[in-house]
Design a protein around this motif. Sequence first.
Motif, PDB file in Angstrom:
ATOM      1  N   ASP A  32       0.823  -1.211   0.000  1.00  0.00           N
ATOM      2  CA  ASP A  32       0.000   0.000   0.000  1.00  0.00           C
ATOM      3  C   ASP A  32       0.857   1.261   0.000  1.00  0.00           C
ATOM      4  O   ASP A  32       0.520   2.260  -0.653  1.00  0.00           O
ATOM      5  CB  ASP A  32      -0.910   0.022   1.231  1.00  0.00           C
ATOM      6  N   ASN A  33       1.957   1.213   0.731  1.00  0.00           N
ATOM      7  CA  ASN A  33       2.811   2.390   0.880  1.00  0.00           C
ATOM      8  C   ASN A  33       3.852   2.537  -0.228  1.00  0.00           C
ATOM      9  O   ASN A  33       4.548   3.556  -0.297  1.00  0.00           O
ATOM     10  CB  ASN A  33       3.516   2.356   2.232  1.00  0.00           C
ATOM     11  N   ILE A  38       0.152  -8.486 -11.918  1.00  0.00           N
ATOM     12  CA  ILE A  38       1.300  -9.046 -12.641  1.00  0.00           C
ATOM     13  C   ILE A  38       0.910 -10.287 -13.439  1.00  0.00           C
ATOM     14  O   ILE A  38       1.610 -10.667 -14.384  1.00  0.00           O
ATOM     15  CB  ILE A  38       2.487  -9.376 -11.711  1.00  0.00           C
ATOM     16  N   LEU A  39      -0.188 -10.923 -13.081  1.00  0.00           N
ATOM     17  CA  LEU A  39      -0.512 -12.233 -13.665  1.00  0.00           C
ATOM     18  C   LEU A  39      -0.788 -12.184 -15.168  1.00  0.00           C
ATOM     19  O   LEU A  39      -0.306 -13.055 -15.903  1.00  0.00           O
ATOM     20  CB  LEU A  39      -1.681 -12.866 -12.922  1.00  0.00           C
ATOM     21  N   GLN A  44       5.839  -4.339  -7.040  1.00  0.00           N
ATOM     22  CA  GLN A  44       4.903  -5.385  -7.469  1.00  0.00           C
ATOM     23  C   GLN A  44       4.964  -6.630  -6.587  1.00  0.00           C
ATOM     24  O   GLN A  44       3.960  -7.340  -6.446  1.00  0.00           O
ATOM     25  CB  GLN A  44       5.199  -5.793  -8.916  1.00  0.00           C
ATOM     26  N   VAL A  45       6.138  -6.892  -6.006  1.00  0.00           N
ATOM     27  CA  VAL A  45       6.337  -8.117  -5.216  1.00  0.00           C
ATOM     28  C   VAL A  45       7.140  -7.784  -3.968  1.00  0.00           C
ATOM     29  O   VAL A  45       8.163  -7.097  -4.039  1.00  0.00           O
ATOM     30  CB  VAL A  45       7.099  -9.200  -6.008  1.00  0.00           C
ATOM     31  N   VAL A  46       6.684  -8.293  -2.828  1.00  0.00           N
ATOM     32  CA  VAL A  46       7.404  -8.129  -1.572  1.00  0.00           C
ATOM     33  C   VAL A  46       7.669  -9.513  -0.989  1.00  0.00           C
ATOM     34  O   VAL A  46       6.889 -10.449  -1.212  1.00  0.00           O
ATOM     35  CB  VAL A  46       6.599  -7.248  -0.584  1.00  0.00           C
ATOM     36  N   TYR A  47       8.795  -9.652  -0.279  1.00  0.00           N
ATOM     37  CA  TYR A  47       9.100 -10.941   0.358  1.00  0.00           C
ATOM     38  C   TYR A  47       9.659 -10.703   1.751  1.00  0.00           C
ATOM     39  O   TYR A  47      10.160  -9.618   2.062  1.00  0.00           O
ATOM     40  CB  TYR A  47      10.076 -11.767  -0.478  1.00  0.00           C
ATOM     41  N   PRO A  69      11.677  -6.839  -9.673  1.00  0.00           N
ATOM     42  CA  PRO A  69      12.420  -7.390  -8.542  1.00  0.00           C
ATOM     43  C   PRO A  69      11.491  -7.660  -7.362  1.00  0.00           C
ATOM     44  O   PRO A  69      10.342  -7.217  -7.345  1.00  0.00           O
ATOM     45  CB  PRO A  69      13.403  -6.271  -8.202  1.00  0.00           C
ATOM     46  N   PHE A  70      12.005  -8.380  -6.376  1.00  0.00           N
ATOM     47  CA  PHE A  70      11.302  -8.647  -5.125  1.00  0.00           C
ATOM     48  C   PHE A  70      11.874  -7.708  -4.057  1.00  0.00           C
ATOM     49  O   PHE A  70      13.093  -7.661  -3.863  1.00  0.00           O
ATOM     50  CB  PHE A  70      11.528 -10.098  -4.680  1.00  0.00           C
TER      51      PHE A  70
END
Length: 259
Positions: free
Chosen positions: A115-116, A168-169, A121-124, A203-204
């Motif tokens: 949200d921030n 992203i899908l 696109q991707v967080v891990y 990237p993640f």
Amino acid sequence: MPKVSIILTSYNKHEYVGESIKSILDQTYEDLELFIMDDNSNEETLNNIKPFLNDHRVTFFKSETQTIDERVAKTRYAVLINEALEKIEGEYIAYATDDNVFHMEKVEKMVNYLDNNPNVQVVYSASQTDYINEKGEITNSIVRPAKAIQWLAPCVIDHCSIMHRKTILPVIQKTFNSIWDENPQFYKIGDARFFWKINHFWPFYPINEILDFNTITPKSIHAQIQNAQPNEFARKLPPQRMCKELRDSLRAMKRLERK
């Protein structure tokens, strides 16, 4: 419409599946839906799933897969994930397995990050994996950190440690004609193959906290494939593709982009 969709794949791990489901439904962040995708587990496993099916956030699916030959024809957890992806409603997507436990604030922290950071696109997250023997004893424990923005995610980041935007899908589908790869050569590294596809574009981004806990048991696919005396399932699998191949191809792609 829930903001987060979580897809949990399940097969014959009655000892762990209840704790896994509970850890998702007990999250501090409640605006979620959970798809439990079971690959026709035994009665003991199904009995441990049933108490959770009254929760309005849960959707349950059980496949009709029965034979070993059916199980090795395609990467079964990839098949189940792809089926769930056709039905989910959430803006953000996360994954779980029947031997994985979420930290109670995992979903909240990942949602807040996305949200921030609207361009991410991707967080891990960091994750912990315990290796357990046939006696139920922990023989090894490792932590996968989350310190860097990761353009080489395959085999560095765990299946259950990510959350990504649903948007992203379509890009993945259009580029590769699939999302999670059902080719049985990727049974061992199905998540790495999916991450390889993502890393062609994005990237993640890291949250360096341990937000999920994994268990590798003698029943786990990795353990079966690597066993000195593999069972029938592992013997019938085709030769498995390797992490190095995926990572080397990403490195080569980045070198070309810099030229």
